[in-house]
Structure formats: C-alpha cells, structure tokens
Design a protein around this motif. Structure first.
Motif, PDB file in Angstrom:
ATOM      1  N   ARG A 329      55.687  41.878  40.156  1.00  0.00           N
ATOM      2  CA  ARG A 329      54.851  42.781  40.949  1.00  0.00           C
ATOM      3  C   ARG A 329      55.497  42.947  42.320  1.00  0.00           C
ATOM      4  NH1 ARG A 329      48.794  41.133  42.225  1.00  0.00           N
ATOM      5  NH2 ARG A 329      49.751  39.704  43.708  1.00  0.00           N
ATOM      6  N   GLU A 428      43.425  47.834  39.516  1.00  0.00           N
ATOM      7  CA  GLU A 428      42.568  46.863  40.193  1.00  0.00           C
ATOM      8  C   GLU A 428      41.701  47.506  41.268  1.00  0.00           C
ATOM      9  OE1 GLU A 428      44.934  43.935  42.318  1.00  0.00           O
ATOM     10  OE2 GLU A 428      46.463  45.404  42.822  1.00  0.00           O
ATOM     11  N   THR A 450      41.391  41.865  37.679  1.00  0.00           N
ATOM     12  CA  THR A 450      39.933  41.768  37.837  1.00  0.00           C
ATOM     13  C   THR A 450      39.525  41.140  39.171  1.00  0.00           C
ATOM     14  OG1 THR A 450      40.131  39.781  36.522  1.00  0.00           O
ATOM     15  CG2 THR A 450      39.176  41.708  35.444  1.00  0.00           C
TER      16      THR A 450
HETATM   17  C1  PEP Z   1      43.913  40.718  40.799  1.00  0.00           C
HETATM   18  O1  PEP Z   1      43.573  41.376  41.789  1.00  0.00           O
HETATM   19  O2  PEP Z   1      43.163  40.511  39.826  1.00  0.00           O
HETATM   20  C2  PEP Z   1      45.249  40.100  40.718  1.00  0.00           C
HETATM   21  C3  PEP Z   1      45.673  39.531  39.616  1.00  0.00           C
HETATM   22  O3  PEP Z   1      46.027  40.115  41.808  1.00  0.00           O
HETATM   23  P1  PEP Z   1      45.808  39.191  43.091  1.00  0.00           P
HETATM   24  O4  PEP Z   1      44.833  38.104  42.725  1.00  0.00           O
HETATM   25  O5  PEP Z   1      47.153  38.685  43.436  1.00  0.00           O
HETATM   26  O6  PEP Z   1      45.276  40.154  44.088  1.00  0.00           O
END
Ligand code: PEP
Ligand code: MG
Length: 568
Positions: A329, A428, A450
């Motif tokens: 990512r 997201e 999520t």
């Molecule tokens: C999410 O938002 O679900 C995610 C996997 O990314 P992060 O927790 O790094 O924001």
C-alpha cells in the motif's frame, strides 16, 4: 508476580534454570610479539566461526532457515573488513587481542544501540553476542551450555543471545524469562518459532528467582509467577491444557489450503508493517501479504526513506515471500497515522484532511520515489500496488498516471520492473463504497479497509472511546456497504479482499463468504484460526446466515444472531 513483555504466547510451568553469564574478565597486557597476537586473534575468529556454523546447522533443524541465518549473519559480522581492519590496527599498535576486541565491538554496539529502529537496535545484541564469543575463544572459557538442561526447565537468563538459542532443546524447555529483550528481539523471534512461552524484560529476574524454584510463565499476559500456591498451580495447569488443545486443533490447518466445508477456495493473507514481518507470515502459514503498511518505514525517521532504502525494504519482503502475493500500500499518512519527518501542516480535522492518496498525488517528490521503489521490487516477487483512501474515480486515474510516469522513468534508465503490475485500491471510504461499481472498472482489485470504512460511514473517530458504541463493522450501514463493494467487484470480475480488523472476526466470516469475498488479510497469529473458521461453514449455511442477518435493523441484533448461528 513479576511483569515483563509477553513475547511468545502460551503457559509454561517448570523449574527455573538460572543461567549465569560466562566469566569473560581478563588482564590487560602490553603486546610485544605483534604477529603472534594477530595469529591468536585470527585463531579465535576461526574457532568462533566454526562453532557458529555448527550452531546454525542445529538451529536450522530446530527452528528453520530464517533463524539459522541469524547465526550465519554473525559469521559475516566477525569477518567484516572494516571492523577487522580497525581491530588488527589496534593489535598492531600493541593492544592485546581481548582489549582490541572489546574496544572495537563496543564502539559499533553503541552505534546500533542508539538507533530508533527496533530491528537495527537488535543488531547491537548480535554484535555483543559475537564479542562474547570471540572473548570466550581468546580466554579459552566455555559459554553457558543450554543443551543439557533437565526436562521442564524454565530458562531464566539476563539476555538470551542468538548463540544460546541455537543450543535450546525444545523438548526440555517449559518457558523462557529474560531481563533484557523485547518483542522484536532474537529471543522473542526464536521463542515464537519454537512455540515456547516467553516473558522478556523482567527487571532483575536472575536475582529474584532461585535456581530450581517452581515458576509459571504466562507468555500471553507477560507474567511470571515464582513459587505459585496450589490455587495458582491449578488455575494455570487447566489453562495450559486448554491452550495446548486449542493449538493442536488449529495446527491441523497448517499447510492446508483455505477451503470452506463445501469446497470453495479462499486465501488467508497477512497484514505487515516491516520487511521482517514477512518472516512471521511464512512462520504463520500465511498465503501472502494482503497489506504492507509502508507508512511505518517513514515513522520515527528524521527524513523520509530514500528510493534506495525503500527498494531494499520492498525487495527483501518480496524475496522472503517468494511467489506469494505482496500487496504494497502506498503511503497512507495523516489522520491516525502521524509521520513527523514529513512535517505536515496542522489541520483542524485531519481525518478529513490532506492525507494518504490526496497528499501523495500532490507531493511527487515523496510519491514518485516510492512508486519507483515498488516497481523495481516487482521483479523479485509477486508484487501489487494498492492506493489508500480512494474517494473518487479521478484519484485512481491520477494515481495510475503517476505510476505510468514512474514506469516511463525506469524504462528510460533500463531498469527492469513488472509491466503488468496489478494496481488496486483500498475501499475504505463511504464514497468508495457507493461508487464501487465505477471504481471496479478502474482498479485491478479491491481491498476493504473496515477500520476506516466503519469510521467514515458511522461518522465516528476510530480512536475515540466516547463514540466506540457506534464504531462497529456490524452496523447495518457498514454491512450493506461491505456487501455492495464485494458484489460490484464480482460483477466486474476483479478480486476482492478485506484487510481491516473485521477480516479476522469469526462472526464476520460467514457474511463475507456469502457476499463472495476472495481473500482475508489478518495478523499472522490469526491465520490458522481464520482458516479453521472458514472450514467450519458450507456456502449454503453461510448464505442462510447472511440472508437472515441482513434483515435485522440494529447492530446488537445482528451480532446476537451471528453469535447464535456461529456457536451451532
Ligand atoms: C483499514 O482502514 O481498514 C485498514 C486496513 O487500513 P489502516 O488500518 O492502516 O487504516
Ligand atoms: Mg485505512
């Protein structure tokens, strides 16, 4: 009861084997025969390398290739040309080999000791281990021998060094307790690989626990109980049996494909934040990395990592994973993820602000080196790019344009990369979910985040305890969006995964199976549990459960219903 850091799960009950440090004291001498002293040093190095090599072979058998590499790395360290040259120059100036070894190694140990990065700080322990090994060889002293411990020993030691770990006979050890070391230390890594309960960093423990004393080690809670009473013994013995039974059941899923009771295939991947986490993915039987949170490479740094540093990190990760998928990512900063070295301006509402993909698209000097580094690493494995916090089609198109520009730069410099690297997006945000039909036509894959999707959909901060009662992926609105994202991905025939915490929730799994999810990305310790959970559902039962769950109008009713059907 004593507190430390729980570094490897499990309950260990046994008798303390308190390991004393080897006596490595020596008398400082002035050297007259320089050539003899140099030879003495060379002989000590040779002896050390021979032992380290033998230990590495043993560790290869007991804990696997990656752990053995730690000891082979020590052989490389001791032969490092710069270190060797410095050391021999000191001996040539009349310093005895012991003092020369201590002086030069201490200098490098001090450098690594002050590093912010946990992983690099651990190199100080490696160097100190090598130093002790060379000194022991020079002085003809024997280092602590852990090979002949009686069964059910709880090792209590100031610091469990890599060379000591090579001597461990797993069958004889009930647990490990140390004064020094944290979750990322070699002791922790090896303890987890050997599945031995371990509590590290317990102050003064070698003095506080007596040799032969009965000790309970609770590696999950990070607790050590010396001389437990009858009630504690009963409680922990029962808990130990339970844990061992649960682990044995889970272990049946190691090395097996992830498949439902009716034969549908899924994949369980892992979320990681550092290249070395990929070792945990392999050890946990993860099927790849569904989310590499690259912002952690930027955290705790005085300046952003360079393209070369990032390339090295991504390449290492890809090499560790071999052919398994590695979804990297791109930088997801802002909101809950502060990266001080980027000196982002203060915002009144950072969760809604200039962050993640929005920031990267506007900061080519930060984004392009990362894109080039990922592309360059793509020839070393099964690498994919994922863009975070997408809210509209333009962001995907802009992101693709910048990736194409990065490719063009590499082509011009004749640097190889995978021309067909898949480019996916995190779904997201509420907007991405609503637009999932359009976004599916722009992206090569979706991954549902999520953690943020819940926050943005419920308009509540994921870190604010006062609104935690709203923050649930089982809220009907969030579930409807999750279903929509998966259905849109399926219509467009692109793979869809979930990498938020909900992916490991046994109540969420039947819903995802029914909606049509392909992959779940979870923390390494959850892999076998998730695989087992999937194996417990047929598609038909999951469909029935999902259809009924989606009819409820409140989070609590949905949860209660899913709890009921999951227990059946
Ligand atoms: C999410 O938002 O679900 C995610 C996997 O990314 P992060 O927790 O790094 O924001
Ligand atoms: Mg997120």
């Amino acid at each position: 009861m004593m507190k430390g850091t729980g570094a490897s799960n499990g309950i260990g009950i046994g008798r303390a084997a308190v390991i004393a440090d080897a006596d490595l004291s020596y008398i400082v001498r002035e050297v007259r025969d320089i050539s003899a002293e140099r030879k003495r040093y060379e002989a000590a190095v040779e002896h050390f390398c021979r032992i380290a090599d033998r230990r590495a072979d043993r560790l290869l058998q007991s804990a696997g290739e990656n752990k053995a590499e730690i000891l082979r790395g020590q052989i490389t360290m001791v032969n490092d040309p710069m270190l060797k040259e410095e050391l021999l120059a000191l001996i040539t100036s009349g310093t005895c080999a012991e003092l020369a070894t201590e002086t030069v190694y201490d200098k490098y140990i001090a450098v690594f000791d002050t590093m912010d990065d946990d992983y690099l700080r651990q190199r100080a322990l490696d160097l100190s281990d090598v130093k002790s090994g060379i000194l022991a060889a020079l002085l003809g002293r024997i280092q602590p021998d852990l090979r002949n411990l009686p069964p059910d020993s709880v090792i209590v030691v100031r610091e469990l060094t890599p060379s000591m770990t090579a001597e461990l006979v797993k069958e004889n050890i009930a647990g490990i307790v140390t004064e020094l070391g944290g979750v990322a230390s070699h002791a922790a890594i090896v303890a987890r690989a050997l599945e031995l309960p371990a509590v590290l960093g317990v102050p003064d423990v070698c003095r506080r626990i007596k040799n032969g004393e009965t000790v309970i080690v609770d590696g999950g809670k990070g607790e050590v109980i010396p001389s437990p009473d009858a009630a504690a013994m009963k409680h922990y013995t029962a808990q130990r049996v339970q844990l061992l039974q649960a682990r044995a059941v889970m272990e049946q899923y190691r090395g097996r494909p992830t498949v439902s009771a009716s034969g549908e295939r899924y994949a369980v991947l892992c979320n990681i934040a550092k290249p070395e986490d990929a070792l945990k993915v392999n050890a946990a039987d993860g099927e790849g990395v569904g989310l590499f949170r690259t912002e952690f490479l930027f955290a705790d740094q005085s300046a952003p990592p360079t393209e070369e540093e990032q390339f090295f990190a991504y390449k290492q990760t890809a090499l560790i994973l071999k052919d398994k998928p590695l979804i990297i990512r791109t930088l997801d900063i802002g909101g809950d993820k502060a990266v001080p070295c980027l000196k982002m301006p203060h915002e009144d509402n950072p969760f809604m602000g200039f962050r993640a993909i929005r920031y990267c698209l506007n900061r080519p000097e930060i984004f392009m080196p990362q894109l080039r580094a990922i592309l360059r690493a793509s020839v070393y494995g099964n690498v994919r790019i994922m863009l975070p916090l997408i809210t509209c089609v333009d962001e995907v198109r802009e992101g693709r344009k910048m990736i194409e520009a990065a490719k063009q730069e590499l082509r011009r410099s004749n640097i190889p990369f995978n021309e067909d690297i898949p480019i996916g997006i995190m779904t997201e945000t509420a907007s991405a979910a609503v637009l999932a039909d359009l976004l599916a036509a722009e992206a090569d894959f979706f991954s549902i985040g999520t953690n943020d999707l819940t926050g943005y959909t419920m308009s509540c901060d994921r870190g604010n305890g006062d609104v935690a009662y709203l923050y649930s992926p089982f809220q009907p609105s969030v579930l409807r969006l999750i279903r929509r994202i998966i259905v849109c991905a399926k219509k467009q025939h692109i793979p869809v995964g979930m990498c938020g915490e909900a992916a490991a929730d046994p109540l969420m799994i039947p819903l995802l199976m029914s909606f049509g999810i392909d992959e779940l990305s979870v923390s390494p310790p959850s892999v076998l549990r998730v695989r087992k959970c999937i194996a417990g559902w047929t598609k038909q039962r999951a469909d029935e459960a999902a259809a009924a769950a989606m009819l409820f109008s409140t989070e609590s009713d949905i949860r209660a219903f899913l709890t009921g059907v999951s227990e059946k």
